[in-house]
Enzyme design. Structure first.
Site, PDB file in Angstrom:
ATOM      1  N   ASP A  17      68.206  -1.822  51.501  1.00 18.27           N
ATOM      2  CA  ASP A  17      69.220  -2.883  51.513  1.00 18.27           C
ATOM      3  C   ASP A  17      68.620  -4.281  51.436  1.00 18.27           C
ATOM      4  O   ASP A  17      69.136  -5.230  52.018  1.00 18.27           O
ATOM      5  CB  ASP A  17      70.106  -2.789  52.780  1.00 18.27           C
ATOM      6  CG  ASP A  17      70.740  -1.435  52.910  1.00 18.27           C
ATOM      7  OD1 ASP A  17      71.216  -0.913  51.893  1.00 18.27           O
ATOM      8  OD2 ASP A  17      70.750  -0.887  54.027  1.00 18.27           O
ATOM      9  N   LYS A  20      67.437  -5.208  46.093  1.00 17.61           N
ATOM     10  CA  LYS A  20      66.692  -4.776  44.887  1.00 17.61           C
ATOM     11  C   LYS A  20      67.520  -4.940  43.625  1.00 17.61           C
ATOM     12  O   LYS A  20      67.013  -5.350  42.596  1.00 17.61           O
ATOM     13  CB  LYS A  20      66.274  -3.299  45.025  1.00 17.61           C
ATOM     14  CG  LYS A  20      65.069  -3.098  45.917  1.00 17.61           C
ATOM     15  CD  LYS A  20      64.663  -1.643  45.974  1.00 17.61           C
ATOM     16  CE  LYS A  20      65.618  -0.798  46.759  1.00 17.61           C
ATOM     17  NZ  LYS A  20      65.690  -1.062  48.192  1.00 17.61           N
ATOM     18  N   GLY A  44      72.714   2.035  47.055  1.00 16.90           N
ATOM     19  CA  GLY A  44      73.746   1.054  46.736  1.00 16.90           C
ATOM     20  C   GLY A  44      73.082  -0.225  46.271  1.00 16.90           C
ATOM     21  O   GLY A  44      72.551  -0.971  47.091  1.00 16.90           O
ATOM     22  N   HIS A  45      73.031  -0.434  44.980  1.00 10.54           N
ATOM     23  CA  HIS A  45      72.419  -1.648  44.453  1.00 10.54           C
ATOM     24  C   HIS A  45      73.518  -2.603  43.974  1.00 10.54           C
ATOM     25  O   HIS A  45      74.249  -2.291  43.039  1.00 10.54           O
ATOM     26  CB  HIS A  45      71.429  -1.317  43.332  1.00 10.54           C
ATOM     27  CG  HIS A  45      70.170  -0.685  43.857  1.00 10.54           C
ATOM     28  ND1 HIS A  45      69.178  -0.199  43.061  1.00 10.54           N
ATOM     29  CD2 HIS A  45      69.761  -0.496  45.136  1.00 10.54           C
ATOM     30  CE1 HIS A  45      68.212   0.284  43.828  1.00 10.54           C
ATOM     31  NE2 HIS A  45      68.544   0.115  45.083  1.00 10.54           N
ATOM     32  N   GLN A 221      66.233   2.663  48.224  1.00  9.26           N
ATOM     33  CA  GLN A 221      65.949   2.648  49.666  1.00  9.26           C
ATOM     34  C   GLN A 221      64.660   1.863  49.970  1.00  9.26           C
ATOM     35  O   GLN A 221      64.310   0.978  49.209  1.00  9.26           O
ATOM     36  CB  GLN A 221      65.884   4.073  50.235  1.00  9.26           C
ATOM     37  CG  GLN A 221      67.229   4.781  50.319  1.00  9.26           C
ATOM     38  CD  GLN A 221      67.597   5.517  49.049  1.00  9.26           C
ATOM     39  OE1 GLN A 221      66.739   6.025  48.346  1.00  9.26           O
ATOM     40  NE2 GLN A 221      68.867   5.584  48.751  1.00  9.26           N
TER      41      GLN A 221
HETATM   42  P1  IMP Z   1      70.983  10.125  53.177  1.00  3.78           P
HETATM   43  O1  IMP Z   1      69.873   9.767  52.257  1.00  3.78           O
HETATM   44  O2  IMP Z   1      72.327   9.810  52.631  1.00  3.78           O
HETATM   45  O3  IMP Z   1      70.877  11.540  53.669  1.00  3.78           O
HETATM   46  O4  IMP Z   1      70.829   9.225  54.501  1.00  3.78           O
HETATM   47  C1  IMP Z   1      69.678   9.315  55.341  1.00  3.78           C
HETATM   48  C2  IMP Z   1      69.392   7.983  56.017  1.00  3.78           C
HETATM   49  O5  IMP Z   1      68.982   7.046  55.029  1.00  3.78           O
HETATM   50  C3  IMP Z   1      70.595   7.353  56.715  1.00  3.78           C
HETATM   51  O6  IMP Z   1      70.137   6.630  57.836  1.00  3.78           O
HETATM   52  C4  IMP Z   1      71.146   6.401  55.683  1.00  3.78           C
HETATM   53  O7  IMP Z   1      71.866   5.341  56.273  1.00  3.78           O
HETATM   54  C5  IMP Z   1      69.854   5.920  55.042  1.00  3.78           C
HETATM   55  N1  IMP Z   1      70.047   5.499  53.646  1.00  3.78           N
HETATM   56  C6  IMP Z   1      70.213   6.281  52.568  1.00  3.78           C
HETATM   57  N2  IMP Z   1      70.351   5.540  51.458  1.00  3.78           N
HETATM   58  C7  IMP Z   1      70.262   4.258  51.846  1.00  3.78           C
HETATM   59  C8  IMP Z   1      70.288   3.013  51.145  1.00  3.78           C
HETATM   60  O8  IMP Z   1      70.436   2.923  49.909  1.00  3.78           O
HETATM   61  N3  IMP Z   1      70.143   1.900  51.902  1.00  3.78           N
HETATM   62  C9  IMP Z   1      69.943   1.949  53.255  1.00  3.78           C
HETATM   63  N4  IMP Z   1      69.909   3.079  53.946  1.00  3.78           N
HETATM   64  C10 IMP Z   1      70.065   4.232  53.243  1.00  3.78           C
END
Ligand code: IMP
Length: 421
Positions: A17, A20, A44-45, A221
């Site tokens: 977050d 990027k 989420g970009h 991420q």
């Molecule tokens: P998952 O990848 O959806 O299984 O989530 C695993 C962990 O990574 C959780 O704490 C999410 O909030 C975090 N996470 C996954 N994708 C993002 C992202 O794009 N930005 C910030 N945190 C993320």
């Protein structure tokens, strides 16, 4: 930074977050190829440019340079529902074409059962991860278990048989009631739409390297969500850093000229897991409000913390970062003092980040260097030397601690609200 794009990667050196999408959108103006290599629709970009405001999950943020080839590498968990039903629609509305998109046929598909399994798993976890629920973990799990359906399976003549076998297995094992005919119709429709974009992306990248093209790798991420090096188990399921490029494209880091580590001027975390520098009290609310700290994918509030240089330096070293991009410096305007974490203590003894270990990080007490803040609105500043002295010192401290130059400073959300150094 922009003049010498060469082969450049933008990697999150935090928990994601960091902005990027916006940096990629900007750098992509100089790129011939923009490539995503990891993550799925959990990503989420946010891109805010002359076409409008977009929330991209699978589509590379370079898509707004219609001259550039946009690549989705095999390491991406390919959620076609997100790409086709949501992202293509956003782009269509804004009259942005995506004819230069290439998707690797080896991408593993995120299927409806992955999203269902994500929810079930989270419900029964003792320590909840706070997953985005997009089915990303189960998609990667199936890839590793060698049962994932890939894009090339979707495009093959025997897709219906493969789908039936797998869907029946998932229904039986997890008690789902997924309807084969319905899923088949949905995915046959997706197959028709994505077929023209299925191309061997390793060829595109390797040929691009040979032809000395400007290539931009778009990370998703951040390093501390990496499946191996992050704060396990509070991580995502892919390799978020430089190593992810290697895995997606068989490209070793020595081919990459610039690795830009991107972070906000403060830290945030969404989902669960330790963050030693977490802020409580009124400063927390101010940062959430000024920084609009709400997840692009999940809509959840992100927890803010002071910038953690101890973590940042580690991520910089592991990922061979040679430039740092700091975003949202403007959000810190108005504080009388700002803290920078320069180390940790456990029971009074100095310690450091133990890679892959959330338990240890949870015990760490931050050691702060307290920096005087600045009051001025900096959103119109375009030169480093025009920043308030205390803001300059804040950036200089990041450079001194990490040993890496800050070459990009975000002072507002728009493409032009940047100081390039
Ligand atoms: P998952 O990848 O959806 O299984 O989530 C695993 C962990 O990574 C959780 O704490 C999410 O909030 C975090 N996470 C996954 N994708 C993002 C992202 O794009 N930005 C910030 N945190 C993320």
């Amino acid at each position: 930074m922009k003049k010498n794009l060469g082969v450049t990667a933008v990697i999150g050196v935090d928990w994601g977050d960091s902005g990027k999408g916006r940096l990629i959108d900007d750098l992509a103006q100089e790129a011939d190829i923009v490539a995503r290599y990891s993550g799925g629709s959990n990503t989420g970009h946010t891109v805010n440019n002359s076409y409008g405001k977009f929330a991209l999950h699978i589509m590379p943020s370079g898509i707004f340079n219609t001259e550039a080839t946009c690549v989705i590498g095999r390491g991406v968990a390919l959620d076609l529902e997100s790409l086709i039903e949501d992202e293509f629609e956003q782009l269509k509305k804004a009259k942005v074409n995506w004819k230069n998109l290439s998707i690797d046929p080896q991408c593993t598909l995120t299927m409806p059962w992955h999203k269902l399994r994500d929810g079930i798993r989270e419900k029964f976890r003792r320590a909840k991860i706070g997953t985005t629920g997009r089915g990303v973990g189960p998609t990667y799990a199936d890839r590793v278990e060698r049962i994932g359906l890939r894009l090339q399976d979707l495009l093959a003549a025997d897709f219906a048989q493969k789908l039936k076998l797998e869907l029946n297995y998932q229904n039986k094992t997890f008690g789902f009631k997924l309807n084969f005919e319905k899923v088949l119709v949905q995915f046959n429709r997706y197959a028709k739409i994505v077929k023209p974009y299925a191309k061997n992306t390793l060829d595109i990248i390797h040929m691009g390297i040979y032809e000395k093209k400007n290539i931009l790798f778009e990370g998703a991420q951040g390093w501390f969500l990496d499946i191996d090096g992050g704060t396990y188990p509070f991580v995502t399921s892919s390799n978020t850093g430089t190593v992810g490029i290697w895995r997606s494209f068989d490209l070793t880091p020595n081919y990459i000229n610039n690795i830009i580590g991107i972070t906000k001027a403060y830290t945030t975390r969404v989902g669960n897991g330790p963050m030693p520098t977490a802020i409580s009290g009124p400063e927390r609310d101010i940062i959430i409000e000024k920084g609009h700290e709400v997840g692009t994918t999940s809509g959840r509030t992100r927890d803010p913390g002071w910038l953690d240089l101890a973590l940042l330096k580690y991520a910089v070293q592991v990922n061979l970062v040679n430039q740092i991009a700091v975003t949202k410096l403007d959000v810190l305007s108005g504080f009388t003092k700002v803290n920078l974490c320069i180390g940790y203590k456990i029971n009074g003894k100095d310690t450091w980040y133990k890679s892959g270990d959330a338990q240890e990080l949870k015990k760490c007490e931050p050691v702060y260097k307290i920096m005087p803040g600045w009051k001025e609105d900096i959103s119109k500043v375009r030169q480093f030397k025009k920043l308030p002295k205390n803001a300059q010192n804040y950036i200089k401290e990041i450079e001194a601690y990490t040993g890496v130059k800050v070459t990009f400073i975000g002072v507002g959300p728009k493409r032009e609200e940047v100081i390039y150094a």
